[in-house]
Design an enzyme around this catalytic site. Structure first.
Site, mmCIF file in Angstrom:
data_model
loop_
_atom_site.group_PDB
_atom_site.id
_atom_site.type_symbol
_atom_site.label_atom_id
_atom_site.label_comp_id
_atom_site.label_asym_id
_atom_site.label_seq_id
_atom_site.Cartn_x
_atom_site.Cartn_y
_atom_site.Cartn_z
ATOM 1 N N SER A 29 0.840 -1.200 0.000
ATOM 2 C CA SER A 29 0.000 0.000 0.000
ATOM 3 C C SER A 29 0.872 1.246 0.000
ATOM 4 C CB SER A 29 -0.904 0.007 1.233
ATOM 5 O OG SER A 29 -1.444 1.310 1.394
ATOM 6 N N MET A 84 -8.905 8.403 -0.321
ATOM 7 C CA MET A 84 -9.772 8.782 0.814
ATOM 8 C C MET A 84 -10.281 10.204 0.598
ATOM 9 S SD MET A 84 -7.539 7.357 4.010
ATOM 10 C CE MET A 84 -6.615 5.817 3.909
ATOM 11 N N ASP A 110 -6.731 -6.271 4.202
ATOM 12 C CA ASP A 110 -6.060 -4.970 4.211
ATOM 13 C C ASP A 110 -6.169 -4.379 5.612
ATOM 14 O OD1 ASP A 110 -5.080 -2.430 3.688
ATOM 15 O OD2 ASP A 110 -6.759 -1.817 2.413
ATOM 16 N N HIS A 145 -1.147 -1.136 -4.307
ATOM 17 C CA HIS A 145 -2.434 -0.788 -3.695
ATOM 18 C C HIS A 145 -2.451 0.728 -3.450
ATOM 19 C CE1 HIS A 145 -5.956 -1.760 -1.110
ATOM 20 N NE2 HIS A 145 -5.503 -0.805 -0.311
ATOM 21 N N HIS A 161 -8.224 1.264 -4.019
ATOM 22 C CA HIS A 161 -9.136 1.049 -2.885
ATOM 23 C C HIS A 161 -9.798 2.386 -2.606
ATOM 24 C CE1 HIS A 161 -9.514 0.013 1.703
ATOM 25 N NE2 HIS A 161 -10.679 0.111 1.113
ATOM 26 N N MET A 178 -11.775 -5.833 5.249
ATOM 27 C CA MET A 178 -10.885 -4.923 5.994
ATOM 28 C C MET A 178 -10.564 -5.528 7.357
ATOM 29 S SD MET A 178 -10.116 -2.335 4.120
ATOM 30 C CE MET A 178 -9.225 -1.424 5.398
HETATM 31 C C1 DX5 Z 1 -6.210 1.752 5.526
HETATM 32 C C2 DX5 Z 1 -5.808 1.424 4.104
HETATM 33 C C3 DX5 Z 1 -4.713 0.474 4.024
HETATM 34 C C4 DX5 Z 1 -3.438 0.903 4.717
HETATM 35 C C5 DX5 Z 1 -2.891 -0.315 5.364
HETATM 36 O O1 DX5 Z 1 -7.474 2.274 5.557
HETATM 37 O O2 DX5 Z 1 -6.882 0.916 3.368
HETATM 38 O O3 DX5 Z 1 -4.447 0.064 2.672
HETATM 39 O O4 DX5 Z 1 -2.460 1.461 3.898
HETATM 40 O O5 DX5 Z 1 -1.782 0.054 6.104
HETATM 41 P P1 DX5 Z 1 -1.080 -0.967 7.122
HETATM 42 O O6 DX5 Z 1 -0.619 -2.137 6.297
HETATM 43 O O7 DX5 Z 1 0.041 -0.168 7.672
HETATM 44 O O8 DX5 Z 1 -2.110 -1.351 8.138
HETATM 45 ZN ZN ZN Z 2 -6.382 -0.009 1.426
#
Ligand code: DX5
Ligand code: ZN
Length: 220
Positions: free
Chosen positions: A8, A35, A173, A31, A64, A135
């Site tokens: 990500s 947001m 994720d 990824h 995403h 998630m």
């Molecule tokens: C959080 C994102 C993830 C995030 C995960 O809402 O959707 O993709 O980057 O980060 P880690 O792997 O650090 O939890």
């Molecule tokens: Zn994500």
């Protein structure tokens, strides 16, 4: 079940995205977390950045979308260069129509579930999708602790996919690391997003391969 790893970029250096993308060239997907400060309390990037990213890498982009009104915005991410676009079930008004539109534009269609959203109400529409994202943290931020309470949902999702003979990918994720990736794989996930675990490692490329081996060992 082939294991895939999707670093990500949320944990990458946004001032040097192309450099960080180059550090994980062995990944299956990149990824990209979008947001909008409404669906989640954080703001990241949008179409112009995705368009630029698609020009600096051969690794396909896995979008995403943590945004409201994905029915309106998601298709444009295919035009911007995404190979896969995942919208949230909680935000979509017409998920079937949206998934069909994404597929007709040539992308894989994914649907994401927040930790409190059960998978069972969506059983009938799973054939419309190419990927289901469970998630394993509340979406919005990188670096959060993995929520073990999501493991039964991963198992339930895997059972539904197997029962219907569907070959959807099952993505996880949030909080995925060397410590937690095995639990997800054992529960039935096959696509693993990892942000902080990959980009805080001294060697992100080798962390991608270590996560892959851990997941493969647990899935056996
Ligand atoms: C959080 C994102 C993830 C995030 C995960 O809402 O959707 O993709 O980057 O980060 P880690 O792997 O650090 O939890
Ligand atoms: Zn994500």
């Amino acid at each position: 079940m082939a294991i895939q790893i999707a670093p990500s970029l949320l944990s990458a250096d946004f001032a040097h995205l192309a450099d960080d993308v180059a550090r994980v060239g062995g990944a299956d997907w990149l990824h990209v977390d979008v947001m909008d400060n409404h669906f989640v309390p954080n703001l990241t990037l949008g179409l112009p950045v995705v368009e630029s990213l698609s020009k600096v890498t051969e690794v396909p982009l896995d979008l995403h979308l943590m945004i409201e009104d994905p029915d309106r915005w998601a298709p444009a991410y295919v035009e911007a260069g995404a190979g896969s676009v995942t919208f949230h079930a909680e935000a979509a008004t017409a998920p079937v129509r949206l998934a069909r539109e994404l597929r007709s534009l040539g992308a894989r269609a994914g649907m994401a579930l927040r930790p409190a959203t059960p998978v069972e109400p969506y059983e009938a529409l799973l054939p419309e999708l190419d990927m289901l994202l469970v998630m394993t943290v509340e979406p919005g931020f990188g670096g959060q602790a993995f929520l073990d309470l999501c493991l039964p949902k991963i198992r339930a999702a895997r059972r539904l996919l197997d029962a219907h003979g569907l070959d959807l990918w099952l993505q996880v994720d949030g909080g995925v690391s060397l410590e937690t990736v095995g639990r997800c794989a054992e529960a039935g996930a096959d696509v693993f997003v990892a942000g902080s675990a990959v980009f805080s490692a001294d060697d992100p490329a080798s962390m991608v391969e270590r996560l892959r081996s851990e997941a493969a060992a647990a899935a056996d």
